[in-house]
Design a protein around this motif. Sequence first.
Motif, short mmCIF file in Angstrom:
data_model
loop_
_atom_site.label_atom_id
_atom_site.label_comp_id
_atom_site.label_asym_id
_atom_site.label_seq_id
_atom_site.Cartn_x
_atom_site.Cartn_y
_atom_site.Cartn_z
N GLY A 157 0.83 -1.20 0.00
CA GLY A 157 0.00 0.00 0.00
C GLY A 157 0.87 1.24 0.00
O GLY A 157 2.09 1.17 0.12
N MET A 158 0.23 2.40 -0.12
CA MET A 158 0.97 3.65 -0.21
C MET A 158 1.77 3.94 1.06
O MET A 158 2.89 4.45 1.01
CB MET A 158 0.01 4.80 -0.50
N ALA A 159 1.21 3.61 2.21
CA ALA A 159 1.92 3.86 3.47
C ALA A 159 3.23 3.08 3.51
O ALA A 159 4.27 3.59 3.96
CB ALA A 159 1.04 3.51 4.66
N ASP A 160 3.18 1.83 3.03
CA ASP A 160 4.40 1.02 3.00
C ASP A 160 5.42 1.59 2.02
O ASP A 160 6.63 1.57 2.28
CB ASP A 160 4.06 -0.42 2.61
N LYS A 161 4.93 2.10 0.90
CA LYS A 161 5.84 2.69 -0.08
C LYS A 161 6.55 3.91 0.50
O LYS A 161 7.78 4.07 0.35
CB LYS A 161 5.08 3.08 -1.34
N ILE A 162 5.81 4.76 1.16
CA ILE A 162 6.40 5.96 1.76
C ILE A 162 7.41 5.58 2.83
O ILE A 162 8.52 6.12 2.90
CB ILE A 162 5.29 6.86 2.34
N ASP A 163 7.05 4.60 3.66
CA ASP A 163 7.94 4.16 4.73
C ASP A 163 9.21 3.54 4.16
O ASP A 163 10.32 3.79 4.64
CB ASP A 163 7.20 3.15 5.60
N PHE A 164 9.07 2.73 3.11
CA PHE A 164 10.21 2.08 2.46
C PHE A 164 11.15 3.12 1.88
O PHE A 164 12.37 3.05 2.04
CB PHE A 164 9.69 1.15 1.37
N ASN A 165 10.60 4.10 1.17
CA ASN A 165 11.44 5.11 0.53
C ASN A 165 12.13 6.01 1.55
O ASN A 165 13.23 6.51 1.31
CB ASN A 165 10.60 5.96 -0.43
N ARG A 166 11.49 6.20 2.68
CA ARG A 166 12.07 7.09 3.68
C ARG A 166 13.10 6.39 4.56
O ARG A 166 14.18 6.92 4.83
CB ARG A 166 10.95 7.67 4.55
N TYR A 167 12.75 5.18 4.99
CA TYR A 167 13.58 4.51 5.99
C TYR A 167 14.24 3.22 5.50
O TYR A 167 15.03 2.61 6.23
CB TYR A 167 12.74 4.20 7.24
N GLY A 168 13.91 2.79 4.30
CA GLY A 168 14.48 1.55 3.78
C GLY A 168 13.60 0.35 4.07
O GLY A 168 12.52 0.46 4.66
N ALA A 169 14.06 -0.81 3.65
CA ALA A 169 13.27 -2.03 3.78
C ALA A 169 13.19 -2.50 5.22
O ALA A 169 14.19 -2.50 5.95
CB ALA A 169 13.87 -3.13 2.91
N VAL A 170 12.01 -2.95 5.62
CA VAL A 170 11.84 -3.59 6.92
C VAL A 170 12.30 -5.04 6.85
O VAL A 170 12.78 -5.61 7.83
CB VAL A 170 10.36 -3.51 7.36
N PHE A 171 12.18 -5.64 5.67
CA PHE A 171 12.58 -7.04 5.50
C PHE A 171 14.02 -7.25 5.91
O PHE A 171 14.91 -6.44 5.62
CB PHE A 171 12.42 -7.45 4.03
N ARG A 172 14.26 -8.37 6.59
CA ARG A 172 15.60 -8.81 6.90
C ARG A 172 15.73 -10.28 6.48
O ARG A 172 14.78 -11.06 6.62
CB ARG A 172 15.91 -8.68 8.39
N PRO A 173 16.88 -10.69 5.96
CA PRO A 173 17.07 -12.09 5.57
C PRO A 173 16.69 -13.04 6.69
O PRO A 173 17.04 -12.82 7.85
CB PRO A 173 18.57 -12.15 5.25
N GLY A 174 15.97 -14.07 6.33
CA GLY A 174 15.46 -15.03 7.30
C GLY A 174 13.96 -14.90 7.52
O GLY A 174 13.31 -15.83 8.00
N ALA A 175 13.40 -13.75 7.15
CA ALA A 175 11.96 -13.54 7.29
C ALA A 175 11.20 -14.34 6.23
O ALA A 175 11.75 -14.70 5.19
CB ALA A 175 11.63 -12.05 7.17
N GLY A 176 9.92 -14.57 6.50
CA GLY A 176 9.11 -15.38 5.60
C GLY A 176 8.38 -14.60 4.53
O GLY A 176 7.77 -15.20 3.64
N ASP A 177 8.41 -13.26 4.62
CA ASP A 177 7.80 -12.44 3.57
C ASP A 177 8.54 -11.11 3.52
O ASP A 177 9.40 -10.82 4.36
CB ASP A 177 6.30 -12.23 3.81
N LEU A 178 8.21 -10.29 2.52
CA LEU A 178 8.93 -9.04 2.30
C LEU A 178 8.38 -7.87 3.12
O LEU A 178 8.79 -6.73 2.92
CB LEU A 178 8.90 -8.68 0.81
N SER A 179 7.44 -8.14 4.01
CA SER A 179 6.89 -7.14 4.92
C SER A 179 6.14 -6.04 4.19
O SER A 179 4.94 -6.18 3.93
CB SER A 179 8.01 -6.55 5.80
N GLN A 180 6.80 -4.95 3.81
CA GLN A 180 6.11 -3.85 3.13
C GLN A 180 5.73 -4.20 1.70
O GLN A 180 4.95 -3.49 1.07
CB GLN A 180 7.00 -2.60 3.09
#
Length: 623
Positions: free
Chosen positions: A274-297
Motif C-alpha cells: 500500500g501507499m503507506a508502506d511505499k512511503i515508509d520504504f522510501n524514507r527509511y528503507g526495507a523492513v525485510f531482513r534475511p530469514g523472514a518469511g515475507d517481504l513485509s512492506q
Amino acid sequence: MSRSWWQGLFVIVAVAAASVLTLISLRDFQRESVPPENRPIQSHIAGYVSSNACRACHPGNYASWHASFHRTMTQVATPESLPPDMDKLELAFNGREYKAERRGDKFFVRTRPENGSYAEPQQVVLVTGSHNLQILWLDTGEGRTLQQFPFGYIVADKMWAPVTETFLIPPNVKEYYSTGAWNGACMDCHVTQGQSRFVAGNKWDSQVAEFGIACEACHSEGREHIEGNRNPFRRFKIHLTTKSDPTVTNPASLKGPESGLACGQCHSVWAFNGMADKIDFNRYGAVFRPGAGDLSQRFVVQPNAPDHTEQKDFIRRTEPDFFQNRFWGDGMIRVTGREFNAVQASPCFRGGEFSCISCHEMHLDSPGQTDAKTWARTAQLKPKMDSDSACLQCHKDMTARLVAHTHHSAESSGSRCYNCHMPRTTFGLLHAMRSHQVSSPTVHESIAYGRPNACNLCHLDQTVGWAAQHLHAWYNQPVPELSEDDQAIAAGVQWILKGDAGQRALIAWGMGWESAQKIAGRDWLYPYLIYTLTDSYAAVRFDAWKSLRTLPGFSDFSFTYTAPDAALGEAATRAYEKWLGEVRNVNARYRPETAIDSDGRFRKDVFQRLRSARDEKPIFLAE
C-alpha cells in the motif's frame, strides 16, 4: 602443559586479535571524510557497519564477495570503476552531443543541443553495473538527485550505445529514465539498505548503508553480531557447538523459501502492499531482513496466484501493461533479474528445500570450486551445477533412466536437463537467458502464450506440429489444434518473421546457440539473421549480429547496430552479398520447412505472407 591447553590459548589470542581488527574497522567506518553533497552517500544507518567490518574475521568470504559482481552493482565513479578512456569520450544522440572531460580523478560531461553551445559540466558521480552493462549517473545540482547519462557501455563488446538501445523497448522511446529515477527506483535493488529520502519537487537526499550488494544485504545488520562477538569466550563457545549465532543470518542454513527470499528481495518482481508502506520504504528503507518469511512492506508479484488481489487489480488499472512487460501470458516471468518469481513458481519449490543456493553459492565454499574470477563470471554456480548434476542432486533415480526419459542419446544436448526444463525464454541485458521456472516443454505454451517451447528452441528448423507429435508419442501430451503454418513452416522461421519483438529477440539469440546450430544446421540461418539486422528493435538487431558472427565466414563482420536505418540497410546488403558470393555452400540442401529455395533465397510468397503478419504490438521488457 598439554597440547589442548596451548590450542585453547591460541584460539583465544586469535579471537582477541580479530576483535581488535574489527574495532579498527568500525573506527575507520566512523571516521569518514565529509561526504559530498551532489550524490547519494554511504551513511550511518542504524545497525549497519559495512563490509569492511566483516573482513577481519571472515577474510575468505570477504575476498570472494569482493570478487563478485554483487559488490560492483553500484560504485562511486572513479578512474577504476568507470569504462576506459572516459576522458576521450564524444558521443551524439537524439539531437544532442556529449563530451566527457577529466579533472584529476573526477569526470564530467558537457551537453550541447543541436546548433547550441555546451552547457555547464555535470559530474559523473555513480556507475551501475560492471559485468554486462555499465550505466553512468550525473549530478543535477538538486541535492543528491541523479540524472542518467543517456549512453551505456556494453562491457563484452567494449562499445557505447544509447541506453534506450540496450534494452528491449519500442524504437520510438528515446528517454529511458527520468531525472531522479535512480533515487526513486533503481537504488531499491542496486545498493544495500537504500533510503531514497524524497525531499520535494524533484529533489532527493538519498543515503545507503553501502553501495552495491554487500555482506549485510544477505546476512542482515552486523553491529549486534560484532558487538556480541567481542567476547572471545562467546565466540569460542559458538565455534565448539553446532548452534548458529542468532545475531546474524546465514541464508545457507535457512529453509528453501526463506533462503530464496534473501535473494528474492531484489531478484523478483515485487510491489508495495500500500501507499503507506511505499512511503515508509522510501524514507527509511526495507523492513525485510534475511530469514523472514515475507517481504513485509512488499510482496512478490505472481500474476495468476490468488494472493494480494486488491493490489494486483490496482496495478492493472493504473499500469495496464505492467504484467505484459514482465510476464508471459501464463504468468511465467520473461525478463531477467527476476529469477525468484520463477523459482517460487517451480514445482521443486513446494518441497521446501529448493532455493537459489541449490545451484549457486555466494562464497567459494564448495570443494573443487574454480578461481574467484571464473566463478563470478559464471553466475556464481557451485561446481558441476552447469550440468545435469544440478537436477540429479535431487532426482537421483533419473540417472539410470536418462535416455528412456529424454528419448535422446545420453551425450545429446536433448538429454541435458536444463535444455528441456529451463530453456532460454527470459530476456535481458541484450541476450536470452535460462528460465528459472522448472517446467516441462509443451506446444500449448507456444500456441496460447507465444513462448518458444524447448523442443523448437533446439530444433529451430522443425515445425511446431513436429514437436507436438513427438511430445504426444513420448509423453502422451494431447496434440492441440494447429494452423497450416504450424504444420508446414519451421517454428524458428515463424518466430523470427512474424513474432513480436520479444520472440524475435529470443530466436535471434537462439540462432547463434551452438547446440541449436548443430541440430538444426547452419546454412539456412544466414539469410534470416542478415535480414534481422534491419529489425526495428535495436536489441533484436544486436542479437542477430552477434549470432551471425558465430557462423563460418562472418566472425569478423563489422556492424553498428545503433546506426540510422539507411546504414542498417547498407550493412544488410553487404552481408547478403558476402554470403551469396563468398560464404554460401553451393551444395547445401534446404529443408522445405525453412522456406529457403535451392538457391539460398527466401521463398518470396511465404516470406512476404509471414512478414506481413508480424505482431507489431509494442514490447517493453521492464528489466
